[in-house]
Design a protein around this motif. Structure first.
Motif, PDB file in Angstrom:
ATOM      1  N   PRO A   3      31.166  18.052  30.450  1.00  0.00           N
ATOM      2  CA  PRO A   3      30.370  16.839  30.212  1.00  0.00           C
ATOM      3  C   PRO A   3      28.882  17.192  30.263  1.00  0.00           C
TER       4      PRO A   3
ATOM      5  N   ARG B  16      29.936   8.457  30.981  1.00  0.00           N
ATOM      6  CA  ARG B  16      28.983   9.384  31.581  1.00  0.00           C
ATOM      7  C   ARG B  16      27.623   8.749  31.807  1.00  0.00           C
TER       8      ARG B  16
ATOM      9  N   GLY C  62      35.780  12.467  28.622  1.00  0.00           N
ATOM     10  CA  GLY C  62      34.414  12.526  29.162  1.00  0.00           C
ATOM     11  C   GLY C  62      33.402  12.864  28.094  1.00  0.00           C
TER      12      GLY C  62
END
Ligand code: ADP
Ligand code: MG
Length: 445
Positions: A181, A443, A436
């Motif tokens: 991420p 996020r 993600g």
């Protein structure tokens, strides 16, 4: 489903709605089941307890071709105790009746309405006896094999394939195979019910992500210290632990320990001292956000921080909810699976309103799934109906390797990487990693 978590499956209850002697027979004996004129599966007459079908022609109707995902798999060749699982079988698409977090659980259609649940179970037998393991021990092989072969092959890969899976999971080259991420995802693994797989999920997802190129921190927030044990991190009395961070403001980096054998993985252990923290925190300034501050002040950049919560909704769990952006709820596919979940959701909503607006329930993981029981199917349907695409397609089977691994101070990923437990947690980690990246909301929230 009732408020108390019971299901209205007439086959699971006896007269008057009382549970029958064996409401969840785990034996998958197809031979006695019939389908009546209205298309409903009906149980065999109790006075005809024969378990064998003499010939296919004489046997009852069985909707084999329409239910390929429900046939019992063969045993894992490397794992005699390995339960049959659905991990390699493509999961049915999620039902998205209501993606919003429910405030109450509506009764679900009876189990018989779900097509593949037309596959019967008949014999009353203790679930843990060898005869009751659903592998067709008492089934006429000539009729059984020909119909089950396609799925059995799929469910029971040859040794070479299993070895390949193990290499894929261990990823010895260390390349990044799960997307990272672009900012730290702090995930709180919570469910106030004990024994639903919070710690197992935390440990295995963390190891899976770390083995595939992500930097991961596990914060053990349960005074029992099970996550520390599972990662083989010392956590006896006197070891600096998360208690020191919460109560004495010791920086996390001073107590975090590198996990041996797993690059990119660190653990903040919990010792028994943490048992007192719940009470001591009450009088501490900013008591709900001690952990959030500690994590925010940690200089190391992590891709994931997993917080393993205790089985309660006290101040420790509140600290975890305030520190996290995402909540991962493991749900055990058993009786009473959803009982108490409302309370957890209410708490999450309260924390979101008052302390942490970024918080969202991003992930639901079904654990300890036993495909031999219709109850597991009923729970899965129930959870997917209510939580929609928050529920991972990967489902964790009940698998003895998963439960053995902690006693060797290992995750199942390293203890038996070819097992179904490892494969399923690997798939779950991959899904989480991909979500993600695809879902910036998670996020940036
Ligand atoms: P929690 O942290 O929610 O209390 P745990 O992760 O400690 O739950 O799991 C409870 C018990 O169930 C442990 O003994 C664990 O080894 C076992 N267990 C967890 N997941 C599985 C699984 N998929 N198959 C078999 N046993 C499991
Ligand atoms: Mg635990």
């Amino acid at each position: 489903m009732h408020d108390d978590g019971r299901y209205d499956d007439p086959r699971l209850t006896g007269p008057g709605g009382q549970p029958s002697a064996d409401p969840v027979s785990r034996e998958t004996n197809y031979q006695e089941w019939t389908v009546n004129e209205s298309g409903e599966p009906s149980s065999p007459h109790p006075a005809q307890p024969s378990k064998r079908r003499e010939s296919p022609a004489a046997g009852p109707v069985r909707p084999v071709s329409s239910v390929p995902a429900n046939v019992p798999p063969a045993r894992d060749p490397l794992d005699p105790a390995d339960g049959p699982v659905n991990a390699p079988t493509p999961r049915p698409p999620a039902v998205r009746a209501n993606a919003a977090v429910p405030t109450r659980y509506e009764p679900q259609p009876p189990v018989s309405a779900v097509p593949h649940q037309a596959v019967p179970e008949v014999t009353v037998a203790p679930s843990d006896t060898p005869q009751a393991d659903g592998y067709g021990d008492e089934v006429d092989a000539s009729t059984y094999v020909s119909r089950e072969t396609p799925t059995r092959e799929e469910d029971d890969p040859p040794l070479a394939m299993e070895a390949m899976r193990a290499v894929q999971i261990l990823n010895p080259s260390g390349e990044v195979t799960m997307p990272r991420p672009d900012r730290t995802r702090v995930m709180c693994v919570a469910n106030q019910k004990g024994g639903v797989g919070k710690t197992t999920t935390t440990v295995n997802l963390a190891v899976a992500l770390a083995l595939h190129g992500n930097r991961v921190l596990v914060v053990d927030l349960d005074p029992q210290g099970n996550a520390s044990t599972g990662l083989n991190v010392p956590h006896h009395t006197g070891v600096p632990d998360v208690y020191d961070c919460l109560i004495d403001s010791v920086p996390l980096e001073e107590v975090a320990q590198a996990v041996e054998g797993i690059p990119n993985l660190w653990c903040v252990p919990a010792t028994i001292d943490l048992a007192g923290a719940e009470i001591e925190l009450v009088s501490v300034v900013a008591r709900e956000s001690r952990l959030a501050r500690a994590i925010a002040a940690y200089p190391g950049h992590f891709d994931y921080v997993f917080i393993d919560c205790p089985p309660s909704l006290g101040l420790l769990t509140v600290n975890a909810l305030v520190a996290a952006q995402e909540v991962l709820i493991p749900i055990q596919c058993e009786y009473y699976a959803l009982e108490g979940l409302n309370q957890l959701i209410n708490n999450i909503n309260l924390v979101r309103q008052h302390l942490n607006p970024k918080l969202e329930v991003s992930t639901i993981l079904l654990t300890m799934y036993d495909r031999r029981t219709r109850l597991a199917d009923a729970v899965e349907q129930d959870v997917r109906n209510h939580f929609g695409d928050k529920v991972l397609q990967a489902v964790i089977p009940r698998n003895v390797r998963v439960s053995e691994a902690p006693s060797y101070g290992q995750s199942v990923m390293t203890y038996d990487p070819g097992s179904r437990g490892a494969t399923s947690y690997f798939e779950a980690a991959q899904e989480i990693a991909e979500r993600g990246v695809k879902e910036p909301v998670s996020r940036n929230a």
